[in-house]
Enzyme design. Structure first.
Site, PDB file in Angstrom:
ATOM      1  N   GLY A  11      30.396  37.694  50.789  1.00 30.65           N
ATOM      2  CA  GLY A  11      30.395  38.972  50.380  1.00 30.65           C
ATOM      3  C   GLY A  11      29.689  38.966  48.858  1.00 30.65           C
ATOM      4  O   GLY A  11      30.011  39.749  47.920  1.00 30.65           O
ATOM      5  N   HIS A  12      28.649  38.114  48.970  1.00 33.60           N
ATOM      6  CA  HIS A  12      27.954  38.087  47.516  1.00 33.60           C
ATOM      7  C   HIS A  12      27.157  39.134  47.155  1.00 33.60           C
ATOM      8  O   HIS A  12      26.892  39.260  45.674  1.00 33.60           O
ATOM      9  CB  HIS A  12      27.060  36.993  47.679  1.00 33.60           C
ATOM     10  CG  HIS A  12      25.686  37.098  48.325  1.00 33.60           C
ATOM     11  ND1 HIS A  12      25.764  37.208  49.874  1.00 33.60           N
ATOM     12  CD2 HIS A  12      24.489  37.184  48.060  1.00 33.60           C
ATOM     13  CE1 HIS A  12      24.614  37.632  50.081  1.00 33.60           C
ATOM     14  NE2 HIS A  12      23.739  37.618  49.315  1.00 33.60           N
ATOM     15  N   SER A 108      44.059  41.772  45.994  1.00 35.43           N
ATOM     16  CA  SER A 108      44.221  43.069  44.973  1.00 35.43           C
ATOM     17  C   SER A 108      45.812  43.231  44.888  1.00 35.43           C
ATOM     18  O   SER A 108      46.695  42.874  45.422  1.00 35.43           O
ATOM     19  CB  SER A 108      43.984  44.399  46.019  1.00 35.43           C
ATOM     20  OG  SER A 108      44.219  45.512  45.434  1.00 35.43           O
ATOM     21  N   SER A 109      45.986  44.113  43.621  1.00 33.84           N
ATOM     22  CA  SER A 109      47.161  44.239  43.096  1.00 33.84           C
ATOM     23  C   SER A 109      48.002  45.584  43.810  1.00 33.84           C
ATOM     24  O   SER A 109      49.311  45.367  43.635  1.00 33.84           O
ATOM     25  CB  SER A 109      47.230  44.729  41.668  1.00 33.84           C
ATOM     26  OG  SER A 109      46.480  45.705  41.581  1.00 33.84           O
ATOM     27  N   CYS A 110      47.408  46.001  44.791  1.00 32.03           N
ATOM     28  CA  CYS A 110      48.062  46.977  45.670  1.00 32.03           C
ATOM     29  C   CYS A 110      48.795  46.339  46.598  1.00 32.03           C
ATOM     30  O   CYS A 110      49.567  46.777  47.585  1.00 32.03           O
ATOM     31  CB  CYS A 110      46.909  47.821  46.034  1.00 32.03           C
ATOM     32  SG  CYS A 110      45.945  47.339  47.459  1.00 32.03           S
ATOM     33  N   TYR A 137      45.148  48.814  53.543  1.00 30.41           N
ATOM     34  CA  TYR A 137      44.525  47.638  52.976  1.00 30.41           C
ATOM     35  C   TYR A 137      45.385  46.568  52.450  1.00 30.41           C
ATOM     36  O   TYR A 137      45.120  45.337  52.290  1.00 30.41           O
ATOM     37  CB  TYR A 137      43.608  48.479  51.652  1.00 30.41           C
ATOM     38  CG  TYR A 137      42.710  47.360  50.800  1.00 30.41           C
ATOM     39  CD1 TYR A 137      41.685  46.944  51.166  1.00 30.41           C
ATOM     40  CD2 TYR A 137      43.271  47.093  49.638  1.00 30.41           C
ATOM     41  CE1 TYR A 137      40.931  46.034  50.400  1.00 30.41           C
ATOM     42  CE2 TYR A 137      42.716  46.225  48.854  1.00 30.41           C
ATOM     43  CZ  TYR A 137      41.154  45.701  49.084  1.00 30.41           C
ATOM     44  OH  TYR A 137      40.464  44.929  48.489  1.00 30.41           O
ATOM     45  N   ASN A 166      42.801  46.086  39.064  1.00 27.11           N
ATOM     46  CA  ASN A 166      41.620  47.074  39.483  1.00 27.11           C
ATOM     47  C   ASN A 166      40.630  46.486  38.460  1.00 27.11           C
ATOM     48  O   ASN A 166      40.318  46.271  37.265  1.00 27.11           O
ATOM     49  CB  ASN A 166      41.893  48.362  38.861  1.00 27.11           C
ATOM     50  CG  ASN A 166      42.986  49.183  39.803  1.00 27.11           C
ATOM     51  OD1 ASN A 166      44.029  48.683  39.977  1.00 27.11           O
ATOM     52  ND2 ASN A 166      42.816  50.606  40.048  1.00 27.11           N
ATOM     53  N   LEU A 167      39.397  46.268  39.433  1.00 25.67           N
ATOM     54  CA  LEU A 167      38.171  45.510  38.708  1.00 25.67           C
ATOM     55  C   LEU A 167      37.031  46.771  38.512  1.00 25.67           C
ATOM     56  O   LEU A 167      36.924  47.698  39.266  1.00 25.67           O
ATOM     57  CB  LEU A 167      37.632  44.772  39.946  1.00 25.67           C
ATOM     58  CG  LEU A 167      38.571  43.502  40.191  1.00 25.67           C
ATOM     59  CD1 LEU A 167      37.969  42.451  41.300  1.00 25.67           C
ATOM     60  CD2 LEU A 167      38.757  42.651  38.972  1.00 25.67           C
ATOM     61  N   HIS A 180      36.055  53.509  43.126  1.00 28.50           N
ATOM     62  CA  HIS A 180      37.314  53.574  42.319  1.00 28.50           C
ATOM     63  C   HIS A 180      37.183  54.347  41.101  1.00 28.50           C
ATOM     64  O   HIS A 180      36.063  54.915  40.858  1.00 28.50           O
ATOM     65  CB  HIS A 180      37.458  52.263  41.971  1.00 28.50           C
ATOM     66  CG  HIS A 180      37.982  51.333  42.962  1.00 28.50           C
ATOM     67  ND1 HIS A 180      37.047  50.287  43.694  1.00 28.50           N
ATOM     68  CD2 HIS A 180      39.060  51.143  43.413  1.00 28.50           C
ATOM     69  CE1 HIS A 180      37.628  49.662  44.821  1.00 28.50           C
ATOM     70  NE2 HIS A 180      38.898  50.058  44.861  1.00 28.50           N
ATOM     71  N   ARG A 210      46.745  52.099  35.292  1.00 33.07           N
ATOM     72  CA  ARG A 210      45.963  51.263  35.774  1.00 33.07           C
ATOM     73  C   ARG A 210      45.746  50.255  34.699  1.00 33.07           C
ATOM     74  O   ARG A 210      45.347  50.565  33.614  1.00 33.07           O
ATOM     75  CB  ARG A 210      44.966  51.761  36.322  1.00 33.07           C
ATOM     76  CG  ARG A 210      45.133  52.599  37.581  1.00 33.07           C
ATOM     77  CD  ARG A 210      45.602  51.939  38.658  1.00 33.07           C
ATOM     78  NE  ARG A 210      45.686  52.977  39.959  1.00 33.07           N
ATOM     79  CZ  ARG A 210      46.648  53.783  40.208  1.00 33.07           C
ATOM     80  NH1 ARG A 210      47.861  53.663  39.300  1.00 33.07           N
ATOM     81  NH2 ARG A 210      46.878  54.577  41.117  1.00 33.07           N
ATOM     82  N   ASP A 270      47.735  60.909  42.996  1.00 27.59           N
ATOM     83  CA  ASP A 270      48.028  59.761  41.584  1.00 27.59           C
ATOM     84  C   ASP A 270      48.053  58.224  42.284  1.00 27.59           C
ATOM     85  O   ASP A 270      47.865  57.611  41.476  1.00 27.59           O
ATOM     86  CB  ASP A 270      49.206  59.962  40.864  1.00 27.59           C
ATOM     87  CG  ASP A 270      49.077  61.169  39.611  1.00 27.59           C
ATOM     88  OD1 ASP A 270      47.959  61.428  39.537  1.00 27.59           O
ATOM     89  OD2 ASP A 270      50.067  61.662  39.201  1.00 27.59           O
TER      90      ASP A 270
HETATM   91  O1  GFB Z   1      40.543  53.333  41.458  1.00 24.79           O
HETATM   92  P1  GFB Z   1      41.431  54.038  42.339  1.00 24.79           P
HETATM   93  O2  GFB Z   1      40.690  55.054  43.174  1.00 24.79           O
HETATM   94  O3  GFB Z   1      42.338  53.366  43.197  1.00 24.79           O
HETATM   95  O4  GFB Z   1      42.224  55.020  41.065  1.00 24.79           O
HETATM   96  P2  GFB Z   1      43.903  53.094  42.989  1.00 24.79           P
HETATM   97  C1  GFB Z   1      42.924  55.822  41.341  1.00 24.79           C
HETATM   98  C2  GFB Z   1      43.684  56.546  40.283  1.00 24.79           C
HETATM   99  O5  GFB Z   1      42.632  57.347  39.629  1.00 24.79           O
HETATM  100  C3  GFB Z   1      44.521  57.489  40.828  1.00 24.79           C
HETATM  101  C4  GFB Z   1      42.925  58.734  39.716  1.00 24.79           C
HETATM  102  O6  GFB Z   1      45.761  57.947  39.985  1.00 24.79           O
HETATM  103  C5  GFB Z   1      43.620  58.913  40.922  1.00 24.79           C
HETATM  104  O7  GFB Z   1      44.132  60.237  40.894  1.00 24.79           O
HETATM  105  N1  GFB Z   1      41.352  59.194  39.279  1.00 24.79           N
HETATM  106  C6  GFB Z   1      41.044  60.198  38.736  1.00 24.79           C
HETATM  107  C7  GFB Z   1      40.480  58.997  40.253  1.00 24.79           C
HETATM  108  N2  GFB Z   1      39.890  60.725  38.743  1.00 24.79           N
HETATM  109  C8  GFB Z   1      39.310  59.915  39.678  1.00 24.79           C
HETATM  110  C9  GFB Z   1      37.994  59.807  40.485  1.00 24.79           C
HETATM  111  O8  GFB Z   1      37.265  60.715  40.282  1.00 24.79           O
HETATM  112  N3  GFB Z   1      37.990  59.126  41.480  1.00 24.79           N
HETATM  113  C10 GFB Z   1      39.006  58.093  41.714  1.00 24.79           C
HETATM  114  N4  GFB Z   1      38.773  57.318  42.864  1.00 24.79           N
HETATM  115  N5  GFB Z   1      40.233  58.096  41.250  1.00 24.79           N
HETATM  116  C11 GFB Z   1      42.891  51.305  44.913  1.00 24.79           C
HETATM  117  C12 GFB Z   1      43.358  51.023  46.328  1.00 24.79           C
HETATM  118  O9  GFB Z   1      44.136  52.025  44.444  1.00 24.79           O
HETATM  119  O10 GFB Z   1      42.932  50.257  43.950  1.00 24.79           O
HETATM  120  C13 GFB Z   1      42.507  49.927  46.916  1.00 24.79           C
HETATM  121  O11 GFB Z   1      43.314  52.395  46.934  1.00 24.79           O
HETATM  122  C14 GFB Z   1      42.517  48.743  45.652  1.00 24.79           C
HETATM  123  O12 GFB Z   1      43.310  49.464  47.751  1.00 24.79           O
HETATM  124  C15 GFB Z   1      42.069  49.262  44.528  1.00 24.79           C
HETATM  125  O13 GFB Z   1      43.791  48.045  45.623  1.00 24.79           O
HETATM  126  C16 GFB Z   1      42.242  48.248  43.588  1.00 24.79           C
HETATM  127  O14 GFB Z   1      44.359  52.093  41.772  1.00 24.79           O
HETATM  128  O15 GFB Z   1      44.896  54.125  43.227  1.00 24.79           O
END
Ligand code: GFB
Length: 316
Positions: A11-12, A108-110, A137, A166-167, A180, A210, A270
Site C-alpha cells: 500500500g505504498h 484504526s481506532s474505530c 471496516y 485519525n490520520l 476523512h 477526534r 456525527d
Molecule cells: O474522518 P471522518 O470522516 O471519520 O470524520 P470518522 C467524521 C467526523 O467529522 C464526523 C465530521 O463527526 C463528521 O460529522 N465532519 C464534519 C466531516 N465535516 C466533515 C466533512 O466535510 N467530511 C467528513 N468526512 N467528515 C472514520 C471511519 O470515522 O475514521 C473509518 O469511518 C476510519 O473507518 C477513520 O476508522 C479513521 O472519524 O467518523
C-alpha cells in the site's frame, strides 16, 4: 533490525504506506520493496502467494487497505468489509507461508466500542458494540488483529498490530464525498476563501471529538516498534489529545486564512462521539508523537495546494 532487511510495504501509494516508505528511507533502510496495484493485486490470493514465494521478503508493513471517511464507510459497507478482509487474509497468510517472521498490521481506532471509556486502552477491544457508520471496516480490522494473534500463537510468528487514531498528512484524499474530515475541512476552507464565500459547511453538530495524528508520526511509531523487536500485540498510536470537530474546523480555517462563518449540516452523521486513545503502552517503550496540529495543518495545507494546482486531489 538490519538496514539491508528486505521490507515489503504493502500500500505504498496511499497516505500511510507512503509515510512508511519515507520513514524507512530516513532511517537508512535500503531494501524497501513496493508494488503498485497493477503489478500486484493484493485481493488475488494466487498472485500474492507467488509474490511472497519468489520475493525473499524479511519484513512486511501492511498498510494496504480500502479506507475512507464517514460517508464512504456508510455508502460502501460491502467493499469496506470484503476488500479489507481479503487483503489482510492474503498478505498475512502468504507472509507466514513464505517464512516471514516480522509483520506490522495497520488498523484504526474505530475497532474499539462506540461507547468506550476514554482514553481508550488496547484492552477495551471487543468489550461493547461498534459504531454503525464504520462497523464493516472495524470488523475487517479486528479480523486482521486476530489473524496476527492466532498465527503468533499457532506458528510462532511475530506479527504485531498498530492502531492509529485519525490520520492526516501528505498524500491524503481530498474528494469531499469519500475523504476523512481534516482534508475535507482544508479543501472547503480553501474553496470558500478563493470563491469569496462568507461561510463553509461542516457536517454534523461539530461536537463529536477526534484525535488527529500526522501520518509521519504514525510511520515513525510503526518503524520504532519494529526496531524495538516487539514480538506481537496491539499498540495504540495517537498524540494523546482530542478536539471537537468545530475546533478542528476553526484550526483548518486559520491554516487556510479563511475568516467566514461555519454552517453545520445536521443531516450528516456525527459518528462516534469521541475517539481518544490511551497511548501509555507505546509511551512506556519511549515513543511520543512530535508533530503538533498547528504545524501539521500548515504543512498539509501546502501539500493540498500543490495537488490542487495540479488537479490531482482524488485518489485513483
Ligand atoms: O474522518 P471522518 O470522516 O471519520 O470524520 P470518522 C467524521 C467526523 O467529522 C464526523 C465530521 O463527526 C463528521 O460529522 N465532519 C464534519 C466531516 N465535516 C466533515 C466533512 O466535510 N467530511 C467528513 N468526512 N467528515 C472514520 C471511519 O470515522 O475514521 C473509518 O469511518 C476510519 O473507518 C477513520 O476508522 C479513521 O472519524 O467518523
Amino acid at each position: 533490525m538490519d538496514k539491508s532487511a528486505r521490507i515489503f510495504v504493502a500500500g505504498h501509494r496511499g497516505m500511510a504506506g507512503s509515510a512508511l516508505v519515507r520513514n524507512l528511507a530516513t532511517r537508512g533502510y535500503y531494501n524497501v520493496i513496493t508494488r503498485s496495484r497493477s503489478e500486484l493485486d493484493l485481493t488475488n490470493q494466487v498472485a500474492v502467494e507467488e509474490f511472497f514465494r519468489d520475493g525473499a521478503i524479511d519484513v512486511v508493513l501492511l498498510a494496504a487497505a480500502k479506507v475512507g471517511g464517514i460517508l464512504a464507510n456508510e455508502s460502501y459497507p460491502g467493499d469496506f468489509l470484503y476488500t479489507n478482509l481479503i487483503i489482510e487474509a492474503n498478505v498475512i497468510h502468504a507472509a507466514y507461508r513464505a517464512g516471514v517472521q516480522r509483520l506490522v498490521f495497520l488498523g484504526s481506532s474505530c475497532i474499539y466500542p462506540r461507547e468506550c471509556q476514554q482514553p481508550i486502552k488496547e484492552d477495551y477491544l471487543l468489550t461493547g458494540p461498534l459504531e454503525k457508520t464504520n462497523e464493516p471496516y472495524a470488523i475487517a480490522k479486528i479480523a486482521g488483529i486476530k489473524l496476527c494473534e492466532a498465527f503468533n500463537y499457532q506458528y510462532g510468528t511475530q506479527y504485531l498490530s498498530v492502531m492509529p487514531t485519525n490520520l492526516y498528512g501528505p498524500n491524503d484524499n481530498y474528494d469531499l464525498k469519500t475523504s476523512h474530515v481534516l482534508p475535507a475541512l482544508l479543501r472547503k476552507a480553501h474553496e470558500a476563501k478563493v470563491s469569496g464565500a462568507d461561510s463553509m459547511t461542516v457536517w454534523g453538530t461539530g461536537r463529536a471529538r477526534r484525535e488527529l495524528l500526522h501520518v509521519d508520526d504514525m510511520a515513525d511509531a510503526a518503524v520504532f516498534l519494529l526496531e524495538s523487536e516487539i514480538s506481537g500485540g496491539l499498540y495504540n498510536v495517537g498524540c494523546g489529545a482530542d478536539v471537537t470537530i468545530e475546533e478542528l474546523a476553526r484550526a483548518a480555517m486559520r491554516a487556510v486564512d479563511f475568516e467566514g462563518r461555519i454552517e453545520f449540516d445536521a443531516s450528516k452523521p456525527d459518528g462516534t462521539p469521541q475517539k481518544l486513545l490511551d497511548v501509555s503502552k507505546l509511551a512506556e517503550l519511549g515513543w511520543r508523537a512530535k508533530i503538533g496540529l498547528v504545524d501539521g495543518l500548515a504543512s498539509t495545507y501546502r501539500d493540498f495546494l500543490r495537488r490542487y494546482e495540479s488537479r490531482v486531489l482524488e485518489r485513483a
